[in-house]
Design an enzyme around this catalytic site. Structure first.
Site, PDB file in Angstrom:
ATOM      1  N   TYR A   1      -2.419  -0.311   9.909  1.00 27.32           N
ATOM      2  CA  TYR A   1      -2.597  -0.858   8.563  1.00 27.32           C
ATOM      3  C   TYR A   1      -1.304  -0.718   7.770  1.00 27.32           C
ATOM      4  O   TYR A   1      -0.834  -1.676   7.153  1.00 27.32           O
ATOM      5  CB  TYR A   1      -3.739  -0.133   7.852  1.00 27.32           C
ATOM      6  CG  TYR A   1      -3.852  -0.466   6.382  1.00 27.32           C
ATOM      7  CD1 TYR A   1      -4.220  -1.743   5.969  1.00 27.32           C
ATOM      8  CD2 TYR A   1      -3.580   0.495   5.406  1.00 27.32           C
ATOM      9  CE1 TYR A   1      -4.313  -2.057   4.618  1.00 27.32           C
ATOM     10  CE2 TYR A   1      -3.675   0.189   4.066  1.00 27.32           C
ATOM     11  CZ  TYR A   1      -4.039  -1.086   3.668  1.00 27.32           C
ATOM     12  OH  TYR A   1      -4.113  -1.398   2.335  1.00 27.32           O
TER      13      TYR A   1
ATOM     14  N   SER B   1       0.827  -1.199   0.000  1.00 26.09           N
ATOM     15  CA  SER B   1       0.000   0.000   0.000  1.00 26.09           C
ATOM     16  C   SER B   1       0.860   1.246   0.000  1.00 26.09           C
ATOM     17  O   SER B   1       1.969   1.251   0.567  1.00 26.09           O
ATOM     18  CB  SER B   1      -0.904   0.007   1.242  1.00 26.09           C
ATOM     19  OG  SER B   1      -1.537   1.259   1.409  1.00 26.09           O
TER      20      SER B   1
END
Length: 335
Positions: free
Chosen positions: A152, A127
């Site tokens: 995350y 990501s």
């Protein structure tokens, strides 16, 4: 080839499934259809894949190691694309354990299955969130990513470290893809485009964080899938130019690579909202709010490495992509 795709009922996974089937491969989809967001949307994506020749599906979680081993033993994939994960920056502040279960324990299960299944190439979702506190733009894969600002992001950085370990120890070719704000038809309901479109059409106010000033490298789904396919077909080899005295995070003496997949054209959130308003044909009522914890002010992808190695070239401008999403949304929800 036989290709296993985790997260096959997800936004990127389902679109990739169609692309791989179009390319003539056999695809095993793997997904638990959890309720992080509307499971009926996930099921609708899956329902479009299920009738296609060459597609099979297993409903299970990444952290279910027994189910994972059974899927690998039965299908014997040659290549694997791991797109399943607990997604979302803001949700990681509320439910951190979900990220450890799916993104750490689940990813270990994937790595072990690939190792023992003699998989030729593992491509996995990282990501743009890994860039965290970085402020130098554009973000390049050669940059340090040691300062995540959400769990995350930390879990995705951990995936890259775990993958390198398996590439180094067991010769498993791995490629990590740092996605930059993916959007388009069949997108996720927790993403800004979906939320804003729904609320504007319903005449409800939208929450505009950072007062609309932050920028995002919005990347259309078809461009993302093209990049995933190109990397999947481009198995990494050890980097002959890797210098352990001056190491880069992007490659290794092991068969390991990390790439950005983005549009390389950042757009301010306020402009993004204007494009949605134009496509919807209605002005938004805005609630201007400060930046949320865990969010980063700006993102921009340096995609030079991916262009160099695969010929990747994003083609969809954001005004075209937003219009296509709104057309899909109106058709799907009948509004």
């Amino acid at each position: 080839m036989r290709i296993l795709v985790t997260g096959a009922a997800g936004f990127i996974g389902s679109t990739l499934g169609h692309r791989l089937l179009d390319d003539g491969h056999e695809v095993l989809g793997y997904d638990n259809l959890n309720d992080y967001y509307d499971p009926s949307l996930k099921q609708a994506r899956l329902d479009r894949l299920t009738p296609r020749e060459g597609f099979r599906f297993v409903k299970a979680s990444l952290e279910d190691n027994r189910a994972m081993q059974a899927a690998f033993a039965d299908f014997r994939p040659q290549r694997v694309v791991n797109l399943a994960a607990q997604a979302g920056v803001r949700y990681s502040l509320e439910n951190p354990r979900a990220y450890i279960d799916a993104n750490i324990v689940g990813f270990l299960n994937i790595l072990e299955a690939c190792r023992h299944g003699e998989v030729e190439h593992l491509v996995y979702a990282s990501s743009s969130s890994v860039y965290g506190a970085n402020r130098k733009l554009p973000f390049a894969v050669e940059d340090s990513v040691d300062h995540p600002v959400s769990l995350y992001a930390a879990s995705k950085k951990s995936n890259e470290l775990m993958a390198h370990t398996y590439s180094h120890l067991f010769g498993l070719p791995t490629t990590g893809l740092r996605f930059f704000t993916v959007y388009g038809p069949w997108g996720r309901p927790d993403m800004a485009l979906f939320l804003f479109t729904r609320r504007i059409l319903a005449g409800e106010p939208i929450d505009v964080f950072n007062f609309g000033k932050h920028t995002r490298d919005f990347t259309y789904i078809d461009d993302i899938v093209e990049g995933v396919a190109r990397t999947l077909y481009n198995t990494p080899a050890p980097d002959p130019d890797f210098d352990p005295m001056n190491p880069t995070p992007a490659s290794s003496r092991a068969p390991y690579r990390v790439y950005n997949i983005g549009n390389h054209t950042p757009v301010q959130l306020s402009r993004y909202i204007e494009l949605i308003e134009e496509a919807v044909g209605r002005k938004a009522e805005k609630r201007l709010l400060p930046l949320q914890p865990g969010d980063v002010p700006d993102t921009e992808a340096d995609v030079a490495a991916l262009v160099r190695d695969t010929g990747y070239s994003p083609e969809t401008p954001v005004d075209v992509g937003v219009k296509r999403f709104v057309e899909w949304y109106r058709d799907y929800y009948g509004v």
